[in-house]
Design an enzyme around this catalytic site. Structure first.
Site, mmCIF file in Angstrom:
data_model
loop_
_atom_site.group_PDB
_atom_site.id
_atom_site.type_symbol
_atom_site.label_atom_id
_atom_site.label_comp_id
_atom_site.label_asym_id
_atom_site.label_seq_id
_atom_site.Cartn_x
_atom_site.Cartn_y
_atom_site.Cartn_z
ATOM 1 C CB SER A 174 -0.920 -0.011 1.223
ATOM 2 O OG SER A 174 -0.152 -0.025 2.421
ATOM 3 C CE1 TYR A 175 1.813 7.601 -2.003
ATOM 4 C CE2 TYR A 175 1.244 8.424 0.172
ATOM 5 C CZ TYR A 175 1.813 8.617 -1.073
ATOM 6 O OH TYR A 175 2.403 9.822 -1.380
ATOM 7 N N PRO A 176 3.283 4.003 0.756
ATOM 8 C CG PRO A 176 5.384 4.162 -0.281
ATOM 9 C CD PRO A 176 3.907 4.127 -0.577
ATOM 10 N NE ARG A 177 6.850 9.659 -0.623
ATOM 11 C CZ ARG A 177 8.093 10.029 -0.328
ATOM 12 N NH1 ARG A 177 8.331 10.556 0.857
ATOM 13 N NH2 ARG A 177 9.078 9.888 -1.188
ATOM 14 C CG HIS A 226 -2.233 7.892 2.502
ATOM 15 N ND1 HIS A 226 -2.972 7.804 1.354
ATOM 16 C CD2 HIS A 226 -1.557 9.071 2.426
ATOM 17 C CE1 HIS A 226 -2.753 8.877 0.607
ATOM 18 N NE2 HIS A 226 -1.910 9.658 1.241
#
Length: 686
Positions: A174-177, A226
């Site tokens: 998934s989005y890493p930030r 997120h």
């Protein structure tokens, strides 16, 4: 999908807050960086730093590293002593721990040892056994991923983010930030778990989780950005992109599985002893259920089995050992330690923290040492931070950045305007900058003690090039950043970086009399070279020309070394550069783009090539005169001399290549372009 169906108006205040942060960081950073770089690089020859930069986030980051360095340097070790009895139980010798730990008085330690030796046994005062638990990890956010990757995987934060972004783009995670460490209320756990059933390493563990049911994950911090980082599909080492990417993907997957696994359960037994009124302890740990450590074994508590004791037991004393030691200084900060400090003080974001750490490493302010990846400041970094403390501590302390962030948050909350915050902050830093410039001698004293003045630098390099002012030879300093220094005029001239410098046939710039040097970068099909006038490179001859341009970008209309004279045609293909003939490239003649790495290779076997002033009537490019080797000429009747356009001439065009294939260029390349400056040079045939 849900978000796309519920679109709302973007928050303008938050956007303006981001714009304000960018403007402040840019303006403040550029002002300090430019002044520091020009001041110190002109004076010292062995800085070994191409950019003496300052940044509102970067500098406090460096400050943390130097502060720890100072703690180590000023640490005074102290001797200490400890008393350790050795008792016998069930035929084994067992060391028990003194509750006092250690003491700093040798006489007192000897007294305790002598008194204890008068006793023959150690009495068991109490034995307790309690069930303990080690909680499963909270969901993974960016900062925690960076810290673990540095400590356990040996990856820098910058490398970790690069790998994580690639894994995300390719659909593996998934989005890493993200700052969130709490799963959304209706998070779908079953779908990513089903993807992992086929994995040969942890597939069986995943199957058991699905069968017995997952343990609800702990609630961490919900930042509202997120979800935490999780795997989104299965992959092998080859599929995810190699060893490094696999190590990160494996950790992310194991961490995700650990967050929904049971806690570790163990029994902890503690026995307390007394010898001559002094208390001692012995502890043991026995695993009951491994819980999440079955999938994250490196977090498993270490089991320690101890004999069975009963209250009031008398255990024979074998010996009373007097040990000694000295206190140790703290170690240098690891990348993980630094990330923790940055997060604590609000320096940077999850997205920018790796960049700030990478910057202080690339600019040679700190070096990364050993497997623990400790950050050891260099003389440049130490001199900078100590200099800031001597002039204005506020520009290096993290509290200054925290104040700016507080004001920026007011913009996001609609409690302050963009103009108010930016104007206020710039006014404060304007005064700080003016005071910094005025007191720079305080920092210079530290640099002077650590580095050599350019006039004192010794060089074995054979490069000898004359100054256009005094006509004496200048000194070439090959240490980063490369530059020339005239001892007579006491002036420094910067040169292009990242390549080799050599004398350019003792040719002079007709505008200032300085001897030209030749800069060469790269090798093979991507290598290129061009001449540089040391004076024009630093002080352009024409108004409006930026600093740092070689002769291949100089627009002077009369200089024989300028792009006006040597430019052949525009590059095209979306590039604004000009193809410039390289007279030093023979016998493998070529033209290089002065904006990108594109190279156009000219006829092989040519003995001599020179550009002409005549222009091709078809495409407007300059024509060449080519003198072929008589043993390798493509001309009829063994002729060796031929003139024409490299684009359009039926003999020359097939002999050129673009650095990738030995194929004829498309006829008409550069059509309608003039002398390397976009002017037409001749009418097209009809």
């Amino acid at each position: 999908h849900k978000a796309m169906k519920n679109l709302t108006t973007p928050n303008e205040n938050e956007s303006r807050s981001v714009d304000a942060r960018q403007e402040l960081d840019l303006k403040i950073g550029v002002a300090f960086t430019r002044f520091q770089t020009l001041y110190f690089q002109d004076k010292y020859g062995n800085l070994d730093s191409s950019l003496v930069s300052y940044g509102p986030c970067q500098t406090p980051t460096l400050g943390f590293c130097v502060d720890r360095h100072d703690e180590i340097q000023y640490f005074k070790p102290e001797p200490f002593w400890t008393v350790t009895p050795i008792i016998e139980k069930q035929g084994a010798n067992i060391h028990i721990q003194w509750k006092r730990g250690h003491i700093f008085d040798n006489t007192a330690a000897l007294f305790f040892q002598r008194v204890m030796r008068d006793s023959r046994t150690a009495k068991v005062e109490s034995v307790t056994t309690k069930e303990g638990k080690k909680g499963r990890p909270i969901p993974l956010n960016t900062v925690e991923m960076l810290k673990v990757a540095s400590v356990s995987l040996g990856m820098s934060p910058h490398q970790t983010m690069h790998l994580a972004e690639n894994l995300y783009i390719r659909g593996f995670i998934s989005y890493p930030r993200t700052e969130s460490s709490s799963y959304p209320e209706h998070f779908d756990f079953k779908t990513p778990l089903k993807f992992q059933i086929s994995n040969p390493i942890w597939g069986e563990y995943v199957q058991s989780l699905l069968e017995i049911g997952i343990t609800p994950a702990k609630k961490g911090h919900d930042a509202g950005d997120h979800p935490p980082i999780t795997p989104t599909r299965a992959g092998t080492e080859e599929e995810v992109g190699g060893v490094a990417a696999w190590k990160l993907y494996e950790y992310i997957t194991r961490h995700f599985l650990g967050t929904i696994s049971p806690d570790v359960v163990y029994n902890k037994t503690k026995a307390t002893f007394s010898i001559s009124s002094e208390s001692f302890t012995l502890s043991g740990v026995r695993m009951i259920r491994p819980g999440f450590t079955a999938i994250m074994p490196w977090l498993k508590p270490k089991e320690q089995v101890i004999p069975s004791f009963e209250t009031n037991d008398e255990c024979p004393i074998v010996d009373i050992v007097l040990g000694d030691g000295v206190t140790c200084p703290p170690d240098y900060l690891t990348e993980s330690d630094l990330i923790t400090l940055m997060e604590k003080h609000g320096i940077g974001t999850d997205a920018s923290i790796p960049v700030h750490i990478q910057n202080i490493c690339e600019r040679n302010f700190v070096r990364v040492n050993g497997q623990r990846r400790t950050l050891v400041p260099t003389n440049v970094g130490i001199s900078l931070v100590h200099g800031y403390y001597k002039i204005d501590p506020e520009i290096v302390l993290p509290q200054t950045r925290a104040t700016i962030e507080k004001d920026l948050n007011l913009i996001a909350q609609g409690k302050a305007t963009y103009e108010e915050v930016v104007s206020h902050a710039l006014q404060i830093f304007k005064h700080k900058f003016e005071y910094f410039v005025k007191k720079i001698n305080r920092m210079d004293e530290l640099f002077e003690a650590s580095f050599s003045h350019v006039s004192q630098m010794e060089t074995t390099n054979k490069l000898k090039t004359k100054c256009g002012k005094c006509r004496r030879y200048m000194k070439y300093i090959s240490l980063k950043p490369q530059r020339l220094y005239c001892q007579t005029c006491e002036e420094t001239y910067r040169l292009p970086q990242g390549g080799a410098i050599k004398l350019y046939s003792e040719l002079q710039c007709p505008l200032d009399g300085f001897e030209l040097v030749l800069f060469s970068s790269g090798s093979g099909p991507r290598g290129k070279s061009y001449s540089v006038c040391p004076y024009c490179y630093n002080y352009p001859s024409l108004e409006g020309v930026p600093v740092g341009k070689g002769c291949n970008e100089c627009p002077h209309p009369t200089c024989p070394h300028s792009v006006v004279q040597n430019g052949i045609m525009e590059h095209g293909d979306g590039c604004s550069g000009v193809l410039v003939f390289d007279p030093n490239s023979g016998p493998k003649w070529q033209m290089d783009c002065n904006k990108c790495n594109y190279a156009l290779y000219l006829p092989v076997g040519a003995y001599k090539i020179k550009p002409l002033k005549t222009l091709c009537e078809d495409c407007g490019a300059k024509e060449f005169e080519v003198n072929f080797n008589k043993n390798n000429t493509p001309l009829p009747n063994d002729e060796t001399l031929h003139s024409g356009c490299m684009n359009c001439d039926p003999i020359l065009a097939p002999l050129t290549s673009d650095g990738h294939t030995r194929q004829r260029l498309a006829r008409g390349r550069g059509r309608g372009r003039g002398r390397g400056r976009g002017r037409r040079g001749g009418k097209k045939k009809t």
